[in-house]
Design a protein around this motif. Structure first.
Motif, short mmCIF file in Angstrom:
data_model
loop_
_atom_site.label_atom_id
_atom_site.label_comp_id
_atom_site.label_asym_id
_atom_site.label_seq_id
_atom_site.Cartn_x
_atom_site.Cartn_y
_atom_site.Cartn_z
N MET A 68 14.00 26.63 55.47
CA MET A 68 15.14 27.87 56.42
C MET A 68 14.28 28.70 55.94
SD MET A 68 18.44 26.24 55.59
CE MET A 68 18.16 26.45 53.21
N ASP A 105 18.36 31.90 59.48
CA ASP A 105 19.52 30.17 58.44
C ASP A 105 20.95 30.29 57.43
OD1 ASP A 105 17.78 28.47 61.33
OD2 ASP A 105 16.09 28.76 58.98
N THR A 106 20.66 30.87 56.50
CA THR A 106 21.83 31.25 55.75
C THR A 106 21.29 32.41 55.52
OG1 THR A 106 22.11 29.97 53.49
CG2 THR A 106 19.74 30.15 53.57
N THR A 119 16.96 31.60 50.16
CA THR A 119 15.76 30.64 51.07
C THR A 119 14.42 30.55 50.42
OG1 THR A 119 14.44 32.38 52.21
CG2 THR A 119 16.44 31.52 52.77
N ARG A 165 24.16 27.34 49.73
CA ARG A 165 23.30 26.63 50.29
C ARG A 165 22.49 25.75 50.45
NH1 ARG A 165 17.37 28.74 46.57
NH2 ARG A 165 16.24 28.30 48.10
N ASP A 190 23.71 24.67 54.21
CA ASP A 190 23.18 25.35 54.80
C ASP A 190 21.87 24.64 54.99
OD1 ASP A 190 24.94 27.66 55.30
OD2 ASP A 190 23.98 28.80 54.70
N THR A 191 21.49 24.23 53.77
CA THR A 191 20.52 23.41 54.04
C THR A 191 20.20 21.72 54.81
OG1 THR A 191 19.50 23.97 52.51
CG2 THR A 191 18.44 21.96 52.63
N ARG A 242 22.74 21.50 57.08
CA ARG A 242 22.94 22.53 58.35
C ARG A 242 21.40 22.18 58.86
NH1 ARG A 242 25.19 25.99 57.21
NH2 ARG A 242 27.41 25.38 57.88
N PHE A 243 20.82 23.04 58.50
CA PHE A 243 18.74 23.00 58.99
C PHE A 243 18.53 21.56 59.46
CE2 PHE A 243 14.79 23.44 59.05
CZ PHE A 243 14.32 25.15 59.83
N ALA A 286 29.36 20.74 58.46
CA ALA A 286 28.47 21.67 59.04
C ALA A 286 27.36 20.95 59.23
CB ALA A 286 27.43 22.28 57.90
#
Length: 492
Positions: A183, A187-188, A192, A254, A257-258, A260-261, A301
């Motif tokens: 990421m 992305d967040t 990162t 976090r 978001d990971t 989601r990526f 997400a």
């Protein structure tokens, strides 16, 4: 010169991706390694399958190439395999409501575990390196990176996927650490930095996804390690008596978001995305509440990033499947699977059981899991093994012994027997022991196939053949056809 607009757009997209890659590489090169305190707690006891009542849960196992990815999920990776592999096998969508998952975990590949690859940790020359966290802390960055690259290149190859397909397996579960997900700040809103972990496994994940697609195998990608550690086991990346993932801060956000990526950048090659492995709900009400909210937030997400085609998997967080009754069922959720793990070796009480006792205890799950799956969500026995002892070297953590021979703790425990003949090379296994392994294999197959299926832990291990599907095939206690039964209706 006239340039078509579509070509110009493609060029700009390509240049943008190159810029992101340079930014990521530069940040990794300049980052200082984190020097947090190392916790050396050898007595990290997970919950156990104890008592005479119907069990509520199982316990845990203690414990390049070039690639391109575009936002649509289209991914390619080069292969260095020299095998004479077949041409691309069409992968039709798997019917999780009808067909049975018959799979194996690729443990120890992209997330290290000392008991799976003890030679890797021995080569560091440092006994304080007990997981990937301390590998990044205590070993020169370049040396660690070279060791990891060699491991990623060799531990799992295309030949393994060919062998799994030939053995009648239709799924692989691939554990991945958050530190391997590349990421950027786009992305967040959270950190990162992978420090102190050594990143680089992402391209090998892409390689594995493409091998799976090529050979007609479905994939569960499992986020096995989260920032702060979700359980304190070395299989989360960090062995610690004080995991922090659920205790405030940015760790949970976090992690969302990971995921989601991963869904946005590799979702086209993933059948099931498991949101997190073995989150420690047993640590208290604050952890249980954080996990419950995380499942919901992460589900949303992933759905937003990947759409409705990909399945989503959650775990029971050591709380028992019935703790999740009416959770993420329609209309709130859809195409959700529950991951349930079944081990019986992480306490003296479990190790006291005879082979027949182990089988009778396992059979009780046939009263629990189908009832839950029938009224809630698809359910999979996502980790289990043949092991009836904890004798595998470092299974309980590097430098930690086994409960079976009472080398685990100096403060108590009891001796159950010698580990000789229970672990290591199967050439030292007796015929009677191989028959025990076959019976225990079949009872757990029966449990899994009463619901949506099973995923064995693990495909291979350096010196613990009782844990290895690959060696089980070779040694004869795992059948070449997973539907073959030597002990049909073993729970009847």
């Amino acid at each position: 010169m006239h340039i078509r607009l579509g070509c110009l757009h493609s060029t700009l997209v390509f240049l943008t991706q190159i810029a992101i890659l340079i930014q990521w590489t530069t940040r990794l090169a300049n980052a200082e390694q984190c020097r947090l305190q190392l916790h050396r707690n050898g007595d990290l006891d997970p919950p156990v399958n104890g008592g005479n009542n119907i069990p509520t849960n199982g316990t845990y196992t203690d414990g390049g190439p070039t690639a391109t990815t575009d936002p649509s999920g289209s991914t390619s990776a080069t292969s260095t395999s020299t095998s004479t592999s077949p041409s691309m096998t069409p992968v039709t969508p798997f019917n999780y409501s009808r067909d049975k998952i018959r799979g194996v975990n690729l443990g120890g590949w992209l997330v290290l575990e000392p008991w799976i690859t003890p030679s890797f940790f021995e080569r560091t020359g440092n006994k304080d390196i007990i997981d990937e966290y301390t590998l990044g802390q205590l070993l020169d960055h370049g040396t660690a990176q070279d060791m990891l690259k060699q491991h990623w290149e060799s531990w799992i190859t295309e030949d393994d996927f060919i062998a799994m397909k030939a053995a009648g397996l239709n799924h692989v579960r691939i554990p991945l650490g958050y530190w391997s997900v590349p990421m950027t700040s786009d992305d967040t809103a959270y950190s990162t930095s992978p420090d102190p972990y050594i990143p680089g496994a992402w391209t090998y994940l892409l390689r594995g996804l493409n091998w799976a697609k090529k050979h007609g195998i479905h994939v569960i990608v499992d986020l096995h390690g989260a920032p702060g550690s979700q359980n304190g086991y070395d299989n989360s990346g960090q062995r610690t008596g004080n995991p922090q993932w659920a205790l405030g801060g940015d760790n949970v956000a976090r992690t969302v978001d990971t995921l989601r990526f991963i869904a946005a950048n590799a979702g086209g090659l993933i059948d099931v995305l498991e949101l997190l492995n073995e989150a420690a709900g047993f640590r208290g009400d604050d952890w249980a509440a954080a996990i419950r909210k995380f499942w919901l937030d992460a589900y949303d997400a992933v759905r937003a990033a990947a759409g409705d085609g990909m399945k989503v998997m959650i775990g029971d967080a050591f709380l028992g499947v019935n703790s999740w009754t009416n959770f993420l069922v329609p209309p709130r959720g859809h195409d959700v699977l529950m991951d349930f793990h079944e081990y019986q070796i992480f306490s003296d009480g479990e190790l006291d059981r005879s082979t027949d006792d182990h089988i009778r205890f396992a059979c009780q799950y046939n009263d629990v899991l189908p009832a839950f799956a029938g009224g809630n969500i698809w359910t999979v026995v996502g980790e289990w093994s043949n092991a009836v002892t904890d004798c595998a070297r470092w299974l309980n953590g590097r430098n930690v012994g086994a409960r079976w021979d009472n080398t685990y703790s100096t403060t108590g425990g009891r001796y159950h027997g010698s580990c000789s003949g229970y672990t290591g090379s199967y050439t030292n296994f007796s015929d009677a022991y191989k028959e025990v392994l076959r019976r225990y294999f079949e009872v757990q197959i029966e449990i899994g196939e009463r619901v949506q299926g099973w995923v064995f832990w693990t495909w291979k291990a350096e010196e613990a053949d009782e844990w290895s599907y690959q060696k089980g095939l070779e040694g004869g206690w795992i059948p070449r056809d997973p539907t073959d039964r030597k002990y049909p209706n073993i729970c009847s």
